[in-house]
Design a protein around this motif. Structure first.
Motif, PDB file in Angstrom:
ATOM      1  N   ASN A 190       0.351  -0.904   0.336  1.00 19.51           N
ATOM      2  CA  ASN A 190       0.054  -0.257  -0.083  1.00 19.51           C
ATOM      3  C   ASN A 190       0.707   1.000  -0.037  1.00 19.51           C
ATOM      4  OD1 ASN A 190       0.174  -0.037   2.213  1.00 19.51           O
ATOM      5  ND2 ASN A 190      -1.367   0.436   3.553  1.00 19.51           N
ATOM      6  N   THR A 191       1.724   1.748   0.096  1.00 11.77           N
ATOM      7  CA  THR A 191       2.959   2.644  -0.210  1.00 11.77           C
ATOM      8  C   THR A 191       3.407   2.862  -1.433  1.00 11.77           C
ATOM      9  OG1 THR A 191       5.185   1.552   0.036  1.00 11.77           O
ATOM     10  CG2 THR A 191       4.104   1.857   2.107  1.00 11.77           C
ATOM     11  N   VAL A 192       3.361   1.805  -2.697  1.00 10.35           N
ATOM     12  CA  VAL A 192       3.353   1.986  -3.446  1.00 10.35           C
ATOM     13  C   VAL A 192       2.712   2.950  -4.820  1.00 10.35           C
ATOM     14  CG1 VAL A 192       3.113   1.684  -6.203  1.00 10.35           C
ATOM     15  CG2 VAL A 192       4.086  -0.622  -3.693  1.00 10.35           C
ATOM     16  N   ASP A 193       2.888   4.041  -5.626  1.00 13.12           N
ATOM     17  CA  ASP A 193       2.607   4.915  -6.241  1.00 13.12           C
ATOM     18  C   ASP A 193       1.807   3.693  -7.739  1.00 13.12           C
ATOM     19  OD1 ASP A 193       1.553   7.636  -7.529  1.00 13.12           O
ATOM     20  OD2 ASP A 193       3.600   8.306  -7.406  1.00 13.12           O
ATOM     21  N   VAL A 194       0.980   3.889  -7.520  1.00 12.53           N
ATOM     22  CA  VAL A 194       0.424   3.131  -8.432  1.00 12.53           C
ATOM     23  C   VAL A 194       0.325   3.669  -9.806  1.00 12.53           C
ATOM     24  CG1 VAL A 194      -1.268   1.775  -7.318  1.00 12.53           C
ATOM     25  CG2 VAL A 194      -2.400   3.797  -8.016  1.00 12.53           C
ATOM     26  N   LEU A 195       0.455   5.195  -9.741  1.00 14.79           N
ATOM     27  CA  LEU A 195       0.425   6.614 -10.581  1.00 14.79           C
ATOM     28  C   LEU A 195       2.134   5.939 -11.812  1.00 14.79           C
ATOM     29  CD1 LEU A 195      -1.515   9.357  -9.673  1.00 14.79           C
ATOM     30  CD2 LEU A 195      -2.583   7.381 -10.815  1.00 14.79           C
ATOM     31  N   GLU A 196       2.964   5.721 -11.209  1.00 16.13           N
ATOM     32  CA  GLU A 196       4.079   5.163 -11.245  1.00 16.13           C
ATOM     33  C   GLU A 196       3.793   3.798 -11.787  1.00 16.13           C
ATOM     34  OE1 GLU A 196       7.262   5.914  -8.322  1.00 16.13           O
ATOM     35  OE2 GLU A 196       6.624   8.721  -8.658  1.00 16.13           O
ATOM     36  N   ARG A 197       3.287   3.402 -12.185  1.00 14.41           N
ATOM     37  CA  ARG A 197       3.836   1.623 -12.719  1.00 14.41           C
ATOM     38  C   ARG A 197       2.420   1.413 -13.443  1.00 14.41           C
ATOM     39  NH1 ARG A 197       6.300  -1.023  -8.381  1.00 14.41           N
ATOM     40  NH2 ARG A 197       6.191  -2.492 -10.039  1.00 14.41           N
ATOM     41  N   ARG A 198       2.006   2.451 -13.888  1.00 10.94           N
ATOM     42  CA  ARG A 198       0.850   2.732 -15.237  1.00 10.94           C
ATOM     43  C   ARG A 198       0.645   2.341 -16.444  1.00 10.94           C
ATOM     44  NH1 ARG A 198      -0.948   8.027 -16.249  1.00 10.94           N
ATOM     45  NH2 ARG A 198      -0.559   8.872 -15.038  1.00 10.94           N
ATOM     46  N   ASP A 199       2.062   1.140 -16.798  1.00  9.03           N
ATOM     47  CA  ASP A 199       2.725   0.686 -17.715  1.00  9.03           C
ATOM     48  C   ASP A 199       2.327  -0.683 -17.846  1.00  9.03           C
ATOM     49  OD1 ASP A 199       2.344   2.504 -19.361  1.00  9.03           O
ATOM     50  OD2 ASP A 199       4.954   2.817 -19.601  1.00  9.03           O
ATOM     51  N   GLU A 200       2.027  -0.950 -16.417  1.00  3.49           N
ATOM     52  CA  GLU A 200       2.406  -2.925 -15.684  1.00  3.49           C
ATOM     53  C   GLU A 200       1.107  -2.618 -15.472  1.00  3.49           C
ATOM     54  OE1 GLU A 200       5.443  -3.736 -12.677  1.00  3.49           O
ATOM     55  OE2 GLU A 200       5.778  -2.204 -12.649  1.00  3.49           O
ATOM     56  N   ILE A 201       0.833  -2.462 -15.553  1.00  2.00           N
ATOM     57  CA  ILE A 201      -0.960  -1.992 -14.835  1.00  2.00           C
ATOM     58  C   ILE A 201      -1.526  -2.029 -15.643  1.00  2.00           C
ATOM     59  CG2 ILE A 201      -2.616  -0.651 -13.582  1.00  2.00           C
ATOM     60  CD1 ILE A 201      -0.497   0.328 -11.554  1.00  2.00           C
ATOM     61  N   ALA A 202      -1.450  -1.253 -16.978  1.00  2.00           N
ATOM     62  CA  ALA A 202      -2.015  -1.040 -18.226  1.00  2.00           C
ATOM     63  C   ALA A 202      -2.134  -3.311 -18.537  1.00  2.00           C
ATOM     64  CB  ALA A 202      -2.336  -0.619 -18.764  1.00  2.00           C
ATOM     65  N   ALA A 203      -1.123  -3.591 -18.771  1.00  2.00           N
ATOM     66  CA  ALA A 203      -1.285  -4.623 -18.417  1.00  2.00           C
ATOM     67  C   ALA A 203      -1.775  -6.335 -18.250  1.00  2.00           C
ATOM     68  CB  ALA A 203       0.056  -5.419 -19.476  1.00  2.00           C
ATOM     69  N   ALA A 204      -2.288  -5.358 -17.397  1.00  3.30           N
ATOM     70  CA  ALA A 204      -2.123  -7.299 -16.280  1.00  3.30           C
ATOM     71  C   ALA A 204      -3.370  -7.134 -15.879  1.00  3.30           C
ATOM     72  CB  ALA A 204      -1.928  -6.069 -14.461  1.00  3.30           C
ATOM     73  N   ARG A 205      -4.039  -8.905 -16.079  1.00  3.12           N
ATOM     74  CA  ARG A 205      -5.509  -8.881 -16.064  1.00  3.12           C
ATOM     75  C   ARG A 205      -5.954  -8.640 -14.405  1.00  3.12           C
ATOM     76  NH1 ARG A 205      -8.268 -13.132 -13.949  1.00  3.12           N
ATOM     77  NH2 ARG A 205      -5.982 -14.076 -13.071  1.00  3.12           N
ATOM     78  N   ALA A 206      -5.001  -8.765 -13.569  1.00  4.40           N
ATOM     79  CA  ALA A 206      -5.725  -8.299 -11.587  1.00  4.40           C
ATOM     80  C   ALA A 206      -4.218  -7.623 -11.289  1.00  4.40           C
ATOM     81  CB  ALA A 206      -5.575  -9.883 -11.416  1.00  4.40           C
ATOM     82  N   VAL A 207      -4.831  -7.164  -9.733  1.00  2.40           N
ATOM     83  CA  VAL A 207      -3.720  -6.102  -9.154  1.00  2.40           C
ATOM     84  C   VAL A 207      -4.502  -6.745  -8.131  1.00  2.40           C
ATOM     85  CG1 VAL A 207      -3.513  -4.004  -8.616  1.00  2.40           C
ATOM     86  CG2 VAL A 207      -4.060  -4.340 -10.735  1.00  2.40           C
ATOM     87  N   VAL A 208      -3.215  -6.976  -7.246  1.00  2.00           N
ATOM     88  CA  VAL A 208      -3.455  -7.279  -5.656  1.00  2.00           C
ATOM     89  C   VAL A 208      -3.491  -6.163  -4.807  1.00  2.00           C
ATOM     90  CG1 VAL A 208      -3.446  -8.807  -3.669  1.00  2.00           C
ATOM     91  CG2 VAL A 208      -3.392  -9.669  -6.266  1.00  2.00           C
TER      92      VAL A 208
END
Length: 125
Positions: free
Chosen positions: A19-37
């Motif tokens: 919960n300390t990760v800035d998800v906005l900085e990981r947008r490319d990884e997230i866009a390709a992910a089927r699921a995020v935990v």
């Protein structure tokens, strides 16, 4: 809201974030992910709620969002309003009791990521 058994494995291909990760900085990884935990290290620490809202509203993430960690039944309504699709409850939580929390309140005072708008809460006289 789907509940995942406490000791069941999560999707192997899911991205998992503290919960300390800035998800906005990981947008490319997230866009390709089927699921995020997203992890709740304590039930009183709500940063993963904020991460979920950022994923749904700013990044327009349409994949599955899963809550894990110290997830208790009373959290389900807020998890749902923030865009979570599934939750893995803490081991001491009763899934049937937890699911009943989803229908407990007839309205809300503010909108949410699901597009629901605030509904007036009418109190009986």
């Amino acid at each position: 809201m789907r509940l995942i058994e406490t000791h069941s494995p999560l999707p192997a291909d899911a991205l998992a974030f503290d919960n300390t990760v800035d998800v906005l900085e990981r947008r490319d990884e997230i866009a390709a992910a089927r699921a995020v935990v997203l992890h709740f290290p304590k039930w009183t620490d709500g940063r993963a709620y904020s991460q979920a809202v950022l994923l749904r509203l700013r990044l327009r993430y349409a994949g599955e969002l899963i809550a894990t960690g110290e997830v208790v039944g009373d959290m389900l309504p807020m998890l749902q309003r923030c865009g979570f699709d599934a939750a893995q409850l803490r081991a001491d939580q009763d899934p049937a009791v937890a699911l009943r929390t989803l229908g407990r309140f007839p309205g809300q005072y503010q909108g949410d990521v699901t597009g629901a708008r605030a509904t007036p809460i009418v109190h009986a006289a």
